[in-house]
Write a protein that holds these residues in place. Structure first.
Motif, short mmCIF file in Angstrom:
data_model
loop_
_atom_site.label_atom_id
_atom_site.label_comp_id
_atom_site.label_asym_id
_atom_site.label_seq_id
_atom_site.Cartn_x
_atom_site.Cartn_y
_atom_site.Cartn_z
N PRO A 36 0.62 -1.39 -0.07
CA PRO A 36 -0.07 0.10 -0.22
C PRO A 36 0.90 1.17 0.01
CG PRO A 36 -0.82 -1.60 1.44
CD PRO A 36 0.38 -2.07 1.18
N LEU A 37 0.73 2.33 -0.64
CA LEU A 37 1.29 3.49 -0.98
C LEU A 37 0.79 4.38 0.53
CD1 LEU A 37 0.62 4.23 -4.44
CD2 LEU A 37 2.74 3.47 -3.68
N THR A 38 1.93 5.04 0.68
CA THR A 38 1.74 6.06 2.08
C THR A 38 1.01 7.30 1.50
OG1 THR A 38 3.84 5.45 2.66
CG2 THR A 38 2.97 7.63 3.48
N SER A 39 1.17 7.72 0.24
CA SER A 39 0.36 8.76 -0.27
C SER A 39 -0.23 8.47 -1.69
CB SER A 39 1.30 10.28 -0.58
OG SER A 39 2.01 10.51 0.63
N PRO A 40 -1.34 8.06 -1.77
CA PRO A 40 -2.11 7.48 -2.97
C PRO A 40 -2.27 8.57 -3.88
CG PRO A 40 -3.06 6.84 -0.94
CD PRO A 40 -2.33 7.48 -0.49
N ALA A 41 -2.39 9.89 -3.33
CA ALA A 41 -2.85 11.20 -4.17
C ALA A 41 -1.24 11.54 -4.92
CB ALA A 41 -3.42 12.27 -3.50
N ALA A 42 -0.30 10.77 -4.67
CA ALA A 42 1.15 11.28 -5.03
C ALA A 42 1.13 11.71 -6.77
CB ALA A 42 2.00 10.54 -4.65
N ALA A 43 0.39 10.89 -7.16
CA ALA A 43 0.48 10.88 -8.69
C ALA A 43 0.06 12.24 -9.46
CB ALA A 43 -0.47 9.72 -9.47
N GLN A 44 -1.07 12.78 -8.80
CA GLN A 44 -1.51 14.16 -9.17
C GLN A 44 -0.54 15.23 -8.91
OE1 GLN A 44 -4.03 14.66 -11.74
NE2 GLN A 44 -3.14 16.61 -11.47
N VAL A 45 0.03 14.91 -7.70
CA VAL A 45 0.94 15.86 -7.11
C VAL A 45 2.23 15.84 -7.97
CG1 VAL A 45 2.35 16.57 -5.24
CG2 VAL A 45 0.16 15.80 -4.88
N ALA A 46 2.61 14.73 -8.40
CA ALA A 46 3.70 14.60 -9.38
C ALA A 46 3.68 15.20 -10.76
CB ALA A 46 4.03 13.10 -9.61
N ILE A 47 2.31 14.86 -11.23
CA ILE A 47 2.24 15.51 -12.26
C ILE A 47 2.10 16.97 -12.47
CG2 ILE A 47 0.03 15.68 -14.17
CD1 ILE A 47 -0.64 12.90 -13.46
N THR A 48 1.50 17.54 -11.36
CA THR A 48 1.61 19.13 -11.41
C THR A 48 2.98 19.48 -11.32
OG1 THR A 48 -0.62 19.23 -10.11
CG2 THR A 48 0.54 21.03 -9.87
N HIS A 49 3.81 19.05 -10.38
CA HIS A 49 5.15 19.40 -10.34
C HIS A 49 5.99 19.34 -11.71
CE1 HIS A 49 5.44 20.39 -6.11
NE2 HIS A 49 5.35 19.18 -5.62
N ILE A 50 5.93 18.38 -12.32
CA ILE A 50 6.37 18.09 -13.80
C ILE A 50 5.97 19.25 -14.45
CG2 ILE A 50 6.49 16.64 -15.90
CD1 ILE A 50 6.22 14.00 -13.72
N ARG A 51 4.56 19.45 -14.60
CA ARG A 51 4.03 20.28 -15.48
C ARG A 51 4.72 21.70 -15.34
NH1 ARG A 51 -2.36 19.16 -15.92
NH2 ARG A 51 -2.32 17.19 -17.47
N ASP A 52 4.91 22.07 -13.95
CA ASP A 52 5.55 23.29 -13.28
C ASP A 52 6.66 23.36 -13.87
OD1 ASP A 52 2.75 23.99 -12.40
OD2 ASP A 52 3.53 23.58 -10.30
N VAL A 53 7.52 22.53 -13.72
CA VAL A 53 8.80 22.65 -14.00
C VAL A 53 9.04 22.80 -15.61
CG1 VAL A 53 10.91 21.08 -14.42
CG2 VAL A 53 9.88 21.13 -12.18
N TRP A 54 8.29 22.27 -16.26
CA TRP A 54 8.23 22.48 -17.91
C TRP A 54 8.02 23.95 -18.36
CZ3 TRP A 54 11.28 20.24 -21.14
CH2 TRP A 54 11.82 18.97 -21.16
#
Length: 202
Positions: free
Chosen positions: A166-184
């Protein structure tokens, strides 16, 4: 046109044709992978890559023939080395097949986009407007494909990890997507200093 410039043009055309073929063949084989059954959106992007690649190859081969190029001739050393690396990526045994496949595809598409940028620059430099227009058209196909795959990557990675525990932070995918988009989308010369972990655990 200077004869040396003409030779360079033929070599560059041959390079991108070979690169497109390598990517097209690898992605085509991936599109039938049973692991993609749970990722219909990913399979759709892969099929779009194959279709677009077929069209780009046909246009490039036509132009190469007009310029007296020999499709399939020896590649320039730099591209030959990179193409070999690309094949190595696709041939690796993958512990998590879909996520690694996605990673390899994103790398390959970035490589293709960069190669078209080189072809565009050469074409503009030697005054070959037809080739410059084609290179720009081909290069313009890549951003939305790269971003589409990049958006899917965090979800796939976390779903594969969740199969182990089980994941500690199941919502991490959306957070990661947001960060990746912000970086670009940030100013590359002055990137923002952020703490990614605080986005998940404020």
């Amino acid at each position: 046109m200077n004869s040396n410039h003409h030779t360079s043009l033929k070599h560059y055309l041959n390079d991108v044709i070979d690169l497109e073929r390598n990517i097209r063949n690898a992605v085509h084989s991936q599109s039938d992978d049973s692991g993609l059954q749970v990722y219909p959106e990913l399979r759709q992007i892969l099929l779009e890559i194959v279709k677009g690649s077929d069209e780009r190859i046909a246009a490039l081969e036509k132009l190469s023939a007009q310029e007296g190029g020999s499709v399939g001739a020896a590649l320039m050393e730099g591209i030959n080395t990179v193409t070999g690396t690309l094949v190595g990526l696709y041939d690796k045994v993958r512990e998590h097949p879909v996520s690694k496949m996605l990673r390899d595809d994103i790398i390959a598409l970035h490589l293709a986009s960069t190669s078209y940028g080189m072809l565009l620059t050469l074409s503009l430099g030697i005054g070959h407007n037809e080739c410059a227009d084609l290179a720009l058209k081909c290069m313009s196909c890549y951003p939305h494909l790269i971003l589409g795959l990049t958006d899917l990557l965090p979800t796939v990675v976390l779903e594969e990890l969740a199969q182990d525990a089980p994941l500690t932070s199941p919502a991490a995918a959306q957070v990661a997507i947001t960060h990746i988009r912000d970086v670009w989308h940030c100013d590359a010369l002055n990137p923002p200093v952020t703490d990614a972990a605080s986005s998940i655990n404020p």
